[in-house]
Motif scaffolding. Structure first.
Motif, mmCIF file in Angstrom:
data_model
loop_
_atom_site.group_PDB
_atom_site.id
_atom_site.type_symbol
_atom_site.label_atom_id
_atom_site.label_comp_id
_atom_site.label_asym_id
_atom_site.label_seq_id
_atom_site.Cartn_x
_atom_site.Cartn_y
_atom_site.Cartn_z
ATOM 1 N N MET A 1 0.828 -1.206 0.000
ATOM 2 C CA MET A 1 0.000 0.000 0.000
ATOM 3 C C MET A 1 0.866 1.261 0.000
ATOM 4 S SD MET A 1 -3.171 1.135 0.092
ATOM 5 C CE MET A 1 -4.187 -0.145 0.819
ATOM 6 N N LEU A 2 1.854 1.302 0.899
ATOM 7 C CA LEU A 2 2.754 2.454 0.987
ATOM 8 C C LEU A 2 4.138 1.970 1.396
ATOM 9 C CD1 LEU A 2 3.356 5.525 1.134
ATOM 10 C CD2 LEU A 2 2.557 5.454 3.507
ATOM 11 N N ALA A 3 5.141 2.385 0.637
ATOM 12 C CA ALA A 3 6.531 2.048 0.961
ATOM 13 C C ALA A 3 7.349 3.338 0.969
ATOM 14 C CB ALA A 3 7.102 1.061 -0.052
ATOM 15 N N VAL A 4 7.934 3.646 2.107
ATOM 16 C CA VAL A 4 8.763 4.845 2.269
ATOM 17 C C VAL A 4 10.195 4.404 2.520
ATOM 18 C CG1 VAL A 4 9.187 6.873 3.711
ATOM 19 C CG2 VAL A 4 6.838 6.204 3.156
ATOM 20 N N ARG A 5 11.131 4.971 1.777
ATOM 21 C CA ARG A 5 12.521 4.555 1.882
ATOM 22 C C ARG A 5 13.448 5.769 2.025
ATOM 23 N NH1 ARG A 5 10.207 0.761 2.768
ATOM 24 N NH2 ARG A 5 10.195 -1.314 1.797
ATOM 25 N N ASP A 6 14.177 5.813 3.157
ATOM 26 C CA ASP A 6 15.216 6.825 3.394
ATOM 27 C C ASP A 6 14.708 8.243 3.113
ATOM 28 O OD1 ASP A 6 17.187 4.941 4.130
ATOM 29 O OD2 ASP A 6 17.558 4.491 2.014
ATOM 30 N N LEU A 7 13.499 8.534 3.550
ATOM 31 C CA LEU A 7 12.879 9.813 3.247
ATOM 32 C C LEU A 7 13.417 10.914 4.157
ATOM 33 C CD1 LEU A 7 10.667 10.899 1.324
ATOM 34 C CD2 LEU A 7 9.072 10.723 3.234
ATOM 35 N N ALA A 8 13.707 12.053 3.568
ATOM 36 C CA ALA A 8 14.088 13.256 4.310
ATOM 37 C C ALA A 8 13.109 14.348 3.947
ATOM 38 C CB ALA A 8 15.512 13.676 3.970
ATOM 39 N N ALA A 9 12.670 15.122 4.950
ATOM 40 C CA ALA A 9 11.658 16.148 4.725
ATOM 41 C C ALA A 9 12.095 17.465 5.345
ATOM 42 C CB ALA A 9 10.316 15.709 5.313
ATOM 43 N N THR A 10 11.693 18.563 4.707
ATOM 44 C CA THR A 10 12.097 19.893 5.145
ATOM 45 C C THR A 10 10.882 20.768 5.431
ATOM 46 O OG1 THR A 10 12.153 20.780 2.896
ATOM 47 C CG2 THR A 10 14.177 19.784 3.732
ATOM 48 N N ARG A 11 11.098 21.787 6.271
ATOM 49 C CA ARG A 11 10.079 22.808 6.504
ATOM 50 C C ARG A 11 10.774 24.148 6.630
ATOM 51 N NH1 ARG A 11 7.349 21.586 11.512
ATOM 52 N NH2 ARG A 11 8.882 22.913 12.541
ATOM 53 N N GLY A 12 10.256 25.142 5.909
ATOM 54 C CA GLY A 12 10.851 26.462 5.964
ATOM 55 C C GLY A 12 12.301 26.494 5.547
ATOM 56 N N GLY A 13 12.677 25.578 4.651
ATOM 57 C CA GLY A 13 14.039 25.548 4.154
ATOM 58 C C GLY A 13 15.008 24.745 4.991
ATOM 59 N N LEU A 14 14.557 24.182 6.117
ATOM 60 C CA LEU A 14 15.431 23.392 6.991
ATOM 61 C C LEU A 14 14.999 21.938 7.028
ATOM 62 C CD1 LEU A 14 15.805 25.793 10.060
ATOM 63 C CD2 LEU A 14 17.400 25.465 8.145
ATOM 64 N N ARG A 15 15.960 21.056 6.957
ATOM 65 C CA ARG A 15 15.673 19.633 7.040
ATOM 66 C C ARG A 15 15.328 19.265 8.485
ATOM 67 N NH1 ARG A 15 19.272 14.990 4.149
ATOM 68 N NH2 ARG A 15 18.797 16.419 2.438
ATOM 69 N N LEU A 16 14.152 18.649 8.668
ATOM 70 C CA LEU A 16 13.706 18.262 10.005
ATOM 71 C C LEU A 16 13.995 16.808 10.320
ATOM 72 C CD1 LEU A 16 10.211 19.992 10.333
ATOM 73 C CD2 LEU A 16 12.430 20.811 11.126
ATOM 74 N N ILE A 17 13.666 15.932 9.385
ATOM 75 C CA ILE A 17 13.849 14.498 9.607
ATOM 76 C C ILE A 17 14.504 13.883 8.382
ATOM 77 C CG2 ILE A 17 11.979 14.155 11.270
ATOM 78 C CD1 ILE A 17 10.158 13.409 8.966
ATOM 79 N N GLU A 18 15.163 12.755 8.599
ATOM 80 C CA GLU A 18 15.845 12.085 7.496
ATOM 81 C C GLU A 18 15.987 10.602 7.814
ATOM 82 O OE1 GLU A 18 19.536 14.162 7.258
ATOM 83 O OE2 GLU A 18 20.223 13.515 9.226
ATOM 84 N N GLY A 19 16.131 9.817 6.748
ATOM 85 C CA GLY A 19 16.328 8.385 6.900
ATOM 86 C C GLY A 19 15.100 7.608 7.330
ATOM 87 N N VAL A 20 13.903 8.163 7.071
ATOM 88 C CA VAL A 20 12.660 7.495 7.493
ATOM 89 C C VAL A 20 12.296 6.407 6.484
ATOM 90 C CG1 VAL A 20 10.215 7.781 8.017
ATOM 91 C CG2 VAL A 20 11.852 9.597 8.598
ATOM 92 N N SER A 21 12.109 5.189 6.981
ATOM 93 C CA SER A 21 11.726 4.062 6.127
ATOM 94 C C SER A 21 10.676 3.222 6.850
ATOM 95 C CB SER A 21 12.928 3.176 5.796
ATOM 96 O OG SER A 21 13.900 3.861 5.034
ATOM 97 N N PHE A 22 9.621 2.875 6.138
ATOM 98 C CA PHE A 22 8.612 1.963 6.687
ATOM 99 C C PHE A 22 7.701 1.488 5.567
ATOM 100 C CE2 PHE A 22 6.698 6.180 6.957
ATOM 101 C CZ PHE A 22 5.417 5.971 6.464
ATOM 102 N N ASP A 23 6.952 0.408 5.847
ATOM 103 C CA ASP A 23 5.948 -0.123 4.929
ATOM 104 C C ASP A 23 4.603 -0.105 5.628
ATOM 105 O OD1 ASP A 23 7.596 -0.988 2.637
ATOM 106 O OD2 ASP A 23 8.449 -2.409 4.069
ATOM 107 N N LEU A 24 3.557 0.142 4.862
ATOM 108 C CA LEU A 24 2.191 0.111 5.371
ATOM 109 C C LEU A 24 1.389 -0.783 4.440
ATOM 110 C CD1 LEU A 24 0.361 1.309 7.584
ATOM 111 C CD2 LEU A 24 -0.191 3.160 6.000
ATOM 112 N N LEU A 25 0.841 -1.861 4.998
ATOM 113 C CA LEU A 25 0.127 -2.851 4.206
ATOM 114 C C LEU A 25 -1.376 -2.632 4.279
ATOM 115 C CD1 LEU A 25 2.140 -6.030 5.293
ATOM 116 C CD2 LEU A 25 2.523 -4.562 3.299
#
Length: 207
Positions: A1-25
């Motif tokens: 259903m959903l596969a996330v791999r090594d995701l990094a996300a930013t807000r306001g030009g700054l990286r908040l989180i990184e390396g997020v990986s998970f599966d949702l079935l």
């Protein structure tokens, strides 16, 4: 259903989180945890495609997803029925009866959205999920403004969605009684060295 791999996300030009990986079935729910400001909303928006990822990949079902953010996203002058009918048509659907019943909106069907209480508006906003036909729900604090009875209604709707083979990824501090729901604490994924990236801070109500 959903596969996330090594995701990094930013807000306001700054990286908040990184390396997020998970599966949702199919049939699964996953609850995002972590302190305020860690990036739960930012992660949901990135997965929903409302802002670009700084790194990593997101694999979604072909029919896409339904995203419910902080705002209710209602047209104030339209009635409850007209609002739901509008969203149903946007997603190629027609039946709104189940959504009205599931979120206890039948008696409010002819009332303009501008005349609803905060909790009623929230119930209407969440009812839109039920008319999208989308199997993957992304939910950002979905129970804001809801009383205990309305939270129970929403939890029942989520359970029915999961039982039908849907999936839900949500950020919430409320226990919805989803016994088999998993949790993902974002604290370990906090970016050590925030890097410049893209992000405008805009919070769409629904997509």
């Amino acid at each position: 259903m959903l596969a996330v791999r090594d995701l990094a996300a930013t807000r306001g030009g700054l990286r908040l989180i990184e390396g997020v990986s998970f599966d949702l079935l199919p049939g699964q729910a996953l609850v995002l945890r972590g302190p305020n400001g860690i990036g739960k909303t930012t992660l949901l928006r990135t997965i929903a495609g409302l802002q670009p990822a700084a790194a990593g990949t997101v694999d979604l079902p072909p029919e896409g997803l339904a995203y419910a953010g902080h705002a209710d996203g209602l047209k104030a002058t339209l009635t409850v029925t007209e609002n739901l009918t509008f969203w149903a048509r946007i997603f190629g659907q027609s039946d709104i009866g189940n959504a009205l019943e599931a979120m206890d909106l039948v008696q409010l069907a002819d009332r303009p959205a501008q005349n609803l209480s905060a909790g009623q508006k929230r119930r209407l906003g969440l009812a839109r999920l039920l008319v999208t036909g989308r199997r993957l729900w992304l939910l950002d604090e979905p129970t804001v403004s809801l009383d205990r009875a309305s939270v129970a209604l929403f939890a029942t709707a989520v359970r029915a969605h999961l039982a039908a083979g849907g999936a839900a990824l949500m950020a919430t501090h409320i226990d919805l009684g989803l016994d088999d729901a998993g949790t993902l604490d974002l604290t370990p994924f906090r970016a050590r060295f925030p890097a410049a990236g893209q992000g405008d801070g805009f919070d769409e109500a629904f997509a």
